[in-house]
Design a protein around this motif. Structure first.
Motif, PDB file in Angstrom:
ATOM      1  N   MET A   1      -3.242  -6.707  -0.636  1.00  0.00           N
ATOM      2  CA  MET A   1      -1.992  -6.129  -0.139  1.00  0.00           C
ATOM      3  C   MET A   1      -2.161  -4.755   0.514  1.00  0.00           C
ATOM      4  SD  MET A   1       0.382  -7.436  -3.269  1.00  0.00           S
ATOM      5  CE  MET A   1       1.844  -6.595  -2.724  1.00  0.00           C
ATOM      6  N   PHE A   2      -3.326  -4.147   0.371  1.00  0.00           N
ATOM      7  CA  PHE A   2      -3.568  -2.860   1.026  1.00  0.00           C
ATOM      8  C   PHE A   2      -3.767  -3.063   2.518  1.00  0.00           C
ATOM      9  CE2 PHE A   2      -4.952  -1.441  -3.241  1.00  0.00           C
ATOM     10  CZ  PHE A   2      -4.235  -0.255  -3.317  1.00  0.00           C
ATOM     11  N   GLN A   3      -3.350  -2.086   3.309  1.00  0.00           N
ATOM     12  CA  GLN A   3      -3.643  -2.080   4.740  1.00  0.00           C
ATOM     13  C   GLN A   3      -4.879  -1.209   4.917  1.00  0.00           C
ATOM     14  OE1 GLN A   3      -0.169  -0.715   6.784  1.00  0.00           O
ATOM     15  NE2 GLN A   3       0.875  -2.672   6.580  1.00  0.00           N
ATOM     16  N   TYR A   4      -6.002  -1.848   5.210  1.00  0.00           N
ATOM     17  CA  TYR A   4      -7.279  -1.144   5.262  1.00  0.00           C
ATOM     18  C   TYR A   4      -7.545  -0.452   6.589  1.00  0.00           C
ATOM     19  CZ  TYR A   4      -8.277  -3.403   0.854  1.00  0.00           C
ATOM     20  OH  TYR A   4      -8.215  -3.803  -0.464  1.00  0.00           O
ATOM     21  N   THR A   5      -6.896  -0.892   7.651  1.00  0.00           N
ATOM     22  CA  THR A   5      -7.083  -0.250   8.949  1.00  0.00           C
ATOM     23  C   THR A   5      -5.729   0.216   9.457  1.00  0.00           C
ATOM     24  OG1 THR A   5      -6.869  -2.376  10.081  1.00  0.00           O
ATOM     25  CG2 THR A   5      -9.100  -1.630   9.576  1.00  0.00           C
ATOM     26  N   PRO A   6      -5.684   1.282  10.224  1.00  0.00           N
ATOM     27  CA  PRO A   6      -4.394   1.763  10.730  1.00  0.00           C
ATOM     28  C   PRO A   6      -3.777   0.775  11.710  1.00  0.00           C
ATOM     29  CG  PRO A   6      -6.200   3.036  11.663  1.00  0.00           C
ATOM     30  CD  PRO A   6      -6.796   2.116  10.638  1.00  0.00           C
ATOM     31  N   ALA A   7      -2.466   0.792  11.786  1.00  0.00           N
ATOM     32  CA  ALA A   7      -1.747  -0.122  12.679  1.00  0.00           C
ATOM     33  C   ALA A   7      -2.114   0.133  14.139  1.00  0.00           C
ATOM     34  CB  ALA A   7      -0.248   0.028  12.480  1.00  0.00           C
ATOM     35  N   GLU A   8      -2.548   1.335  14.456  1.00  0.00           N
ATOM     36  CA  GLU A   8      -2.889   1.681  15.840  1.00  0.00           C
ATOM     37  C   GLU A   8      -4.260   1.161  16.250  1.00  0.00           C
ATOM     38  OE1 GLU A   8      -2.382   4.552  13.549  1.00  0.00           O
ATOM     39  OE2 GLU A   8      -0.283   4.018  13.733  1.00  0.00           O
ATOM     40  N   SER A   9      -4.949   0.427  15.381  1.00  0.00           N
ATOM     41  CA  SER A   9      -6.312  -0.009  15.680  1.00  0.00           C
ATOM     42  C   SER A   9      -6.369  -1.087  16.754  1.00  0.00           C
ATOM     43  CB  SER A   9      -6.994  -0.522  14.405  1.00  0.00           C
ATOM     44  OG  SER A   9      -6.367  -1.711  13.970  1.00  0.00           O
ATOM     45  N   GLY A  10      -5.225  -1.609  17.167  1.00  0.00           N
ATOM     46  CA  GLY A  10      -5.201  -2.597  18.230  1.00  0.00           C
ATOM     47  C   GLY A  10      -5.239  -4.033  17.730  1.00  0.00           C
ATOM     48  N   ARG A  11      -5.404  -4.228  16.453  1.00  0.00           N
ATOM     49  CA  ARG A  11      -5.397  -5.597  15.919  1.00  0.00           C
ATOM     50  C   ARG A  11      -3.969  -6.114  15.860  1.00  0.00           C
ATOM     51  NH1 ARG A  11      -9.621  -5.515  10.886  1.00  0.00           N
ATOM     52  NH2 ARG A  11     -11.469  -5.207  12.137  1.00  0.00           N
ATOM     53  N   GLY A  12      -3.823  -7.429  15.909  1.00  0.00           N
ATOM     54  CA  GLY A  12      -2.504  -8.037  15.841  1.00  0.00           C
ATOM     55  C   GLY A  12      -1.888  -7.904  14.457  1.00  0.00           C
ATOM     56  N   SER A  13      -0.591  -8.078  14.390  1.00  0.00           N
ATOM     57  CA  SER A  13       0.116  -7.928  13.118  1.00  0.00           C
ATOM     58  C   SER A  13      -0.246  -9.043  12.131  1.00  0.00           C
ATOM     59  CB  SER A  13       1.616  -7.888  13.360  1.00  0.00           C
ATOM     60  OG  SER A  13       2.017  -9.046  14.070  1.00  0.00           O
ATOM     61  N   TRP A  14      -0.807 -10.146  12.617  1.00  0.00           N
ATOM     62  CA  TRP A  14      -1.229 -11.225  11.717  1.00  0.00           C
ATOM     63  C   TRP A  14      -2.333 -10.753  10.771  1.00  0.00           C
ATOM     64  CZ3 TRP A  14       0.707 -16.176  11.419  1.00  0.00           C
ATOM     65  CH2 TRP A  14       1.643 -16.514  12.380  1.00  0.00           C
ATOM     66  N   VAL A  15      -3.159  -9.835  11.237  1.00  0.00           N
ATOM     67  CA  VAL A  15      -4.259  -9.318  10.426  1.00  0.00           C
ATOM     68  C   VAL A  15      -3.721  -8.650   9.166  1.00  0.00           C
ATOM     69  CG1 VAL A  15      -6.159  -7.638  10.403  1.00  0.00           C
ATOM     70  CG2 VAL A  15      -5.761  -9.045  12.418  1.00  0.00           C
ATOM     71  N   TYR A  16      -2.547  -8.036   9.271  1.00  0.00           N
ATOM     72  CA  TYR A  16      -1.933  -7.371   8.122  1.00  0.00           C
ATOM     73  C   TYR A  16      -1.038  -8.316   7.335  1.00  0.00           C
ATOM     74  CZ  TYR A  16      -3.273  -3.445  11.013  1.00  0.00           C
ATOM     75  OH  TYR A  16      -3.988  -2.587  11.786  1.00  0.00           O
ATOM     76  N   THR A  17      -0.340  -9.167   8.053  1.00  0.00           N
ATOM     77  CA  THR A  17       0.695  -9.978   7.426  1.00  0.00           C
ATOM     78  C   THR A  17       0.140 -11.078   6.537  1.00  0.00           C
ATOM     79  OG1 THR A  17       2.095  -9.548   9.338  1.00  0.00           O
ATOM     80  CG2 THR A  17       2.759 -11.331   7.891  1.00  0.00           C
ATOM     81  N   LEU A  18      -0.832 -11.837   7.010  1.00  0.00           N
ATOM     82  CA  LEU A  18      -1.330 -12.965   6.223  1.00  0.00           C
ATOM     83  C   LEU A  18      -1.971 -12.550   4.901  1.00  0.00           C
ATOM     84  CD1 LEU A  18      -2.597 -15.412   8.962  1.00  0.00           C
ATOM     85  CD2 LEU A  18      -0.495 -15.504   7.632  1.00  0.00           C
ATOM     86  N   PRO A  19      -2.873 -11.543   4.870  1.00  0.00           N
ATOM     87  CA  PRO A  19      -3.404 -11.137   3.566  1.00  0.00           C
ATOM     88  C   PRO A  19      -2.318 -10.578   2.647  1.00  0.00           C
ATOM     89  CG  PRO A  19      -4.769 -10.249   5.310  1.00  0.00           C
ATOM     90  CD  PRO A  19      -3.563 -10.861   5.954  1.00  0.00           C
ATOM     91  N   TYR A  20      -1.354  -9.859   3.217  1.00  0.00           N
ATOM     92  CA  TYR A  20      -0.273  -9.300   2.405  1.00  0.00           C
ATOM     93  C   TYR A  20       0.568 -10.420   1.798  1.00  0.00           C
ATOM     94  CZ  TYR A  20       3.475  -6.251   0.879  1.00  0.00           C
ATOM     95  OH  TYR A  20       4.392  -5.582   0.110  1.00  0.00           O
ATOM     96  N   LEU A  21       0.892 -11.431   2.592  1.00  0.00           N
ATOM     97  CA  LEU A  21       1.679 -12.556   2.075  1.00  0.00           C
ATOM     98  C   LEU A  21       0.903 -13.341   1.018  1.00  0.00           C
ATOM     99  CD1 LEU A  21       3.463 -13.957   5.252  1.00  0.00           C
ATOM    100  CD2 LEU A  21       4.482 -12.745   3.322  1.00  0.00           C
ATOM    101  N   ALA A  22      -0.386 -13.562   1.246  1.00  0.00           N
ATOM    102  CA  ALA A  22      -1.207 -14.265   0.249  1.00  0.00           C
ATOM    103  C   ALA A  22      -1.282 -13.450  -1.040  1.00  0.00           C
ATOM    104  CB  ALA A  22      -2.615 -14.518   0.803  1.00  0.00           C
ATOM    105  N   GLY A  23      -1.520 -12.150  -0.922  1.00  0.00           N
ATOM    106  CA  GLY A  23      -1.566 -11.291  -2.099  1.00  0.00           C
ATOM    107  C   GLY A  23      -0.241 -11.258  -2.831  1.00  0.00           C
ATOM    108  N   SER A  24       0.856 -11.199  -2.071  1.00  0.00           N
ATOM    109  CA  SER A  24       2.188 -11.191  -2.686  1.00  0.00           C
ATOM    110  C   SER A  24       2.466 -12.485  -3.427  1.00  0.00           C
ATOM    111  CB  SER A  24       3.264 -10.984  -1.614  1.00  0.00           C
ATOM    112  OG  SER A  24       3.112  -9.756  -0.984  1.00  0.00           O
ATOM    113  N   PHE A  25       2.076 -13.608  -2.817  1.00  0.00           N
ATOM    114  CA  PHE A  25       2.271 -14.914  -3.448  1.00  0.00           C
ATOM    115  C   PHE A  25       1.509 -14.992  -4.777  1.00  0.00           C
ATOM    116  CE2 PHE A  25       0.527 -19.222  -4.028  1.00  0.00           C
ATOM    117  CZ  PHE A  25       1.709 -19.924  -4.221  1.00  0.00           C
ATOM    118  N   ILE A  26       0.247 -14.596  -4.753  1.00  0.00           N
ATOM    119  CA  ILE A  26      -0.569 -14.626  -5.975  1.00  0.00           C
ATOM    120  C   ILE A  26      -0.027 -13.644  -6.995  1.00  0.00           C
ATOM    121  CG2 ILE A  26      -2.872 -14.158  -6.905  1.00  0.00           C
ATOM    122  CD1 ILE A  26      -3.941 -15.051  -4.095  1.00  0.00           C
TER     123      ILE A  26
END
Length: 167
Positions: free
Chosen positions: A59-84
């Motif tokens: 659920m941690f965001q390991y890279t800043p949002a400004e790094s140019g990666r898509g929001s899926w990179v943050y959303t999917l691990p967060y949702l999986a972590g939240s579910f577990i």
């Protein structure tokens, strides 16, 4: 639902998705209830909260949002972590109520479970407000610290958490 809006779903679809995740708790509780016939409640609680610790790492965001990666990179691990996390916290919490009935004297069971309810609701209220102010990483860090204290407390007190003798 703000996080799930990354998928560009309607509010109804997002609500159904979240409701489906919440519904999985019934299945996980049924599965774990069978484990309590084989293992001590304290051991199952420890494992559930250890799984929570692992889930918070997703659920941690390991890279800043400004790094140019898509929001899926943050959303999917967060949702999986939240579910577990949601399922494992529910398992650990429900087992605590069952555990109290085995380690307390008969006249102490109901008052102890009442105090567990009151403090649980109070801290959920405080936690919801605090998490809103803290942001994602700070609130996940808070969860991690609280979960570590639960695991350490359960481990340190495991001999006191054994069922009382019926004699």
């Amino acid at each position: 639902t703000k996080l799930i809006q990354v998928f560009h779903w309607s509010i109804q679809t997002s609500a159904l998705f979240i409701g489906g995740i919440v519904l999985t708790q019934a299945v996980s509780l049924l599965v774990v209830s069978r484990l309590t016939y084989r293992y001590a409640d304290a051991a199952v609680e420890r494992v559930a909260f250890a799984v929570c610790i692992g889930a918070t790492l997703l659920m941690f965001q390991y890279t800043p949002a400004e790094s140019g990666r898509g929001s899926w990179v943050y959303t999917l691990p967060y949702l999986a972590g939240s579910f577990i996390l949601m399922n494992a916290v529910t398992i650990g919490t429900v087992l605590m109520y069952s555990h109290v009935s085995k380690v307390c004297k008969r006249e102490e069971i109901e008052p102890m479970q009442n105090w567990m309810n009151v403090t649980g609701f109070l801290f959920r209220c405080i936690g919801a407000v605090l998490a809103d102010y803290l942001g994602a990483n700070a609130s996940t860090g808070l969860f991690l610290g609280l979960l570590l204290s639960l695991v350490l407390g359960n481990t340190a007190l495991h001999t006191q958490l054994l069922p009382v003798s019926s004699g």
